[in-house]
Motif scaffolding. Sequence first.
Motif, PDB file in Angstrom:
ATOM      1  N   HIS A   1      -1.639   3.395 -11.790  1.00 15.54           N
ATOM      2  CA  HIS A   1      -2.835   2.782 -11.215  1.00 15.54           C
ATOM      3  C   HIS A   1      -2.490   1.699 -10.189  1.00 15.54           C
ATOM      4  N   ILE A   2      -1.609   0.797 -10.550  1.00 18.01           N
ATOM      5  CA  ILE A   2      -1.215  -0.251  -9.613  1.00 18.01           C
ATOM      6  C   ILE A   2      -0.425   0.367  -8.459  1.00 18.01           C
ATOM      7  N   GLY A   3       0.407   1.359  -8.778  1.00 18.04           N
ATOM      8  CA  GLY A   3       1.175   2.036  -7.725  1.00 18.04           C
ATOM      9  C   GLY A   3       0.282   2.704  -6.694  1.00 18.04           C
ATOM     10  N   ILE A   4      -0.762   3.373  -7.142  1.00 16.75           N
ATOM     11  CA  ILE A   4      -1.689   4.027  -6.215  1.00 16.75           C
ATOM     12  C   ILE A   4      -2.434   2.988  -5.385  1.00 16.75           C
ATOM     13  N   HIS A   5      -2.892   1.917  -6.020  1.00 15.97           N
ATOM     14  CA  HIS A   5      -3.580   0.866  -5.264  1.00 15.97           C
ATOM     15  C   HIS A   5      -2.641   0.245  -4.228  1.00 15.97           C
ATOM     16  N   TYR A   6      -1.383   0.036  -4.614  1.00 13.23           N
ATOM     17  CA  TYR A   6      -0.412  -0.521  -3.664  1.00 13.23           C
ATOM     18  C   TYR A   6      -0.194   0.447  -2.501  1.00 13.23           C
ATOM     19  N   GLN A   7      -0.085   1.727  -2.816  1.00 13.70           N
ATOM     20  CA  GLN A   7       0.091   2.756  -1.779  1.00 13.70           C
ATOM     21  C   GLN A   7      -1.102   2.735  -0.815  1.00 13.70           C
ATOM     22  N   HIS A   8      -2.309   2.656  -1.333  1.00 16.43           N
ATOM     23  CA  HIS A   8      -3.496   2.621  -0.487  1.00 16.43           C
ATOM     24  C   HIS A   8      -3.516   1.366   0.386  1.00 16.43           C
ATOM     25  N   LYS A   9      -3.195   0.240  -0.225  1.00 21.40           N
ATOM     26  CA  LYS A   9      -3.260  -1.025   0.511  1.00 21.40           C
ATOM     27  C   LYS A   9      -2.263  -1.060   1.668  1.00 21.40           C
ATOM     28  N   THR A  10      -1.098  -0.488   1.455  1.00 23.58           N
ATOM     29  CA  THR A  10      -0.036  -0.578   2.471  1.00 23.58           C
ATOM     30  C   THR A  10      -0.074   0.569   3.477  1.00 23.58           C
ATOM     31  N   SER A  11      -0.949   1.543   3.273  1.00 22.17           N
ATOM     32  CA  SER A  11      -0.962   2.660   4.230  1.00 22.17           C
ATOM     33  C   SER A  11      -2.068   2.504   5.258  1.00 22.17           C
TER      34      SER A  11
ATOM     35  N   ASP B   1     -11.594  -5.715   0.764  1.00 21.88           N
ATOM     36  CA  ASP B   1     -12.272  -6.296  -0.399  1.00 21.88           C
ATOM     37  C   ASP B   1     -11.837  -5.583  -1.678  1.00 21.88           C
ATOM     38  N   PHE B   2     -11.703  -4.265  -1.590  1.00 23.43           N
ATOM     39  CA  PHE B   2     -11.349  -3.468  -2.765  1.00 23.43           C
ATOM     40  C   PHE B   2      -9.910  -3.709  -3.219  1.00 23.43           C
ATOM     41  N   TYR B   3      -9.015  -3.960  -2.291  1.00 24.24           N
ATOM     42  CA  TYR B   3      -7.606  -4.172  -2.630  1.00 24.24           C
ATOM     43  C   TYR B   3      -7.241  -5.657  -2.631  1.00 24.24           C
ATOM     44  N   SER B   4      -8.215  -6.505  -2.822  1.00 23.55           N
ATOM     45  CA  SER B   4      -8.006  -7.952  -2.754  1.00 23.55           C
ATOM     46  C   SER B   4      -7.367  -8.500  -4.025  1.00 23.55           C
ATOM     47  N   SER B   5      -6.874  -9.725  -3.895  1.00 20.48           N
ATOM     48  CA  SER B   5      -6.370 -10.445  -5.059  1.00 20.48           C
ATOM     49  C   SER B   5      -7.516 -11.272  -5.642  1.00 20.48           C
ATOM     50  N   PHE B   6      -7.279 -11.796  -6.831  1.00 18.43           N
ATOM     51  CA  PHE B   6      -8.283 -12.635  -7.490  1.00 18.43           C
ATOM     52  C   PHE B   6      -7.540 -13.694  -8.285  1.00 18.43           C
ATOM     53  N   LEU B   7      -7.813 -14.942  -7.971  1.00 21.92           N
ATOM     54  CA  LEU B   7      -7.143 -16.078  -8.627  1.00 21.92           C
ATOM     55  C   LEU B   7      -5.624 -15.911  -8.620  1.00 21.92           C
ATOM     56  N   GLY B   8      -5.107 -15.419  -7.494  1.00 21.80           N
ATOM     57  CA  GLY B   8      -3.663 -15.276  -7.326  1.00 21.80           C
ATOM     58  C   GLY B   8      -3.075 -13.997  -7.881  1.00 21.80           C
ATOM     59  N   ILE B   9      -3.886 -13.154  -8.483  1.00 22.98           N
ATOM     60  CA  ILE B   9      -3.375 -11.893  -9.041  1.00 22.98           C
ATOM     61  C   ILE B   9      -3.579 -10.804  -7.995  1.00 22.98           C
TER      62      ILE B   9
END
Length: 154
Positions: free
Chosen positions: A144-154, A101-109
């Motif tokens: 910020h986006i890099g850290i979120h991406y790192q969290h989502k993919t790990s 839920d935290f790393y979700s997209s919203f309206l395609g973003i």
Amino acid sequence: MFGNWGFSYIGLLFLFMLFIPNIIWSKRKPLGYTSEKENKMLLFFERLGEALTCCFSLVFSDFNIQKWTPWSLWLIGAFLFMIMYEAWWVRYFRSERRLSDFYSSFLGIPLAGATLPVLAFLMLGIYGKVVCMLIATLLLGIGHIGIHYQHKTS
């Protein structure tokens, strides 16, 4: 390049829109969330970008509402991204508050919790024609986006 010094009430409003849900989030983090093992370089960019973006948001009057021109669409776009950010938070707080839920997209973003505010502040920088805000927002985005991406993919 640097803009006109002066208080920005629009910047203050954006910061309230940014910080209030984050303060609430600090008490409602997703299950299993940890900030351990974050990439130190991304963390450096994130922290530097956060500090600069917050300061620049407040000290340049160029972000305040001016008379209407087609350039004002940048400000409208920035507000739309911030409204989407608020809506994303509402959805997150109503969810089961899982990592997905935290790393979700919203309206395609993708990674909306990180991406939407970065886009909003980037558009605010474009609207104000404040290059240092654009640079600060790019640093913020990388981190910020890099850290979120790192969290989502790990």
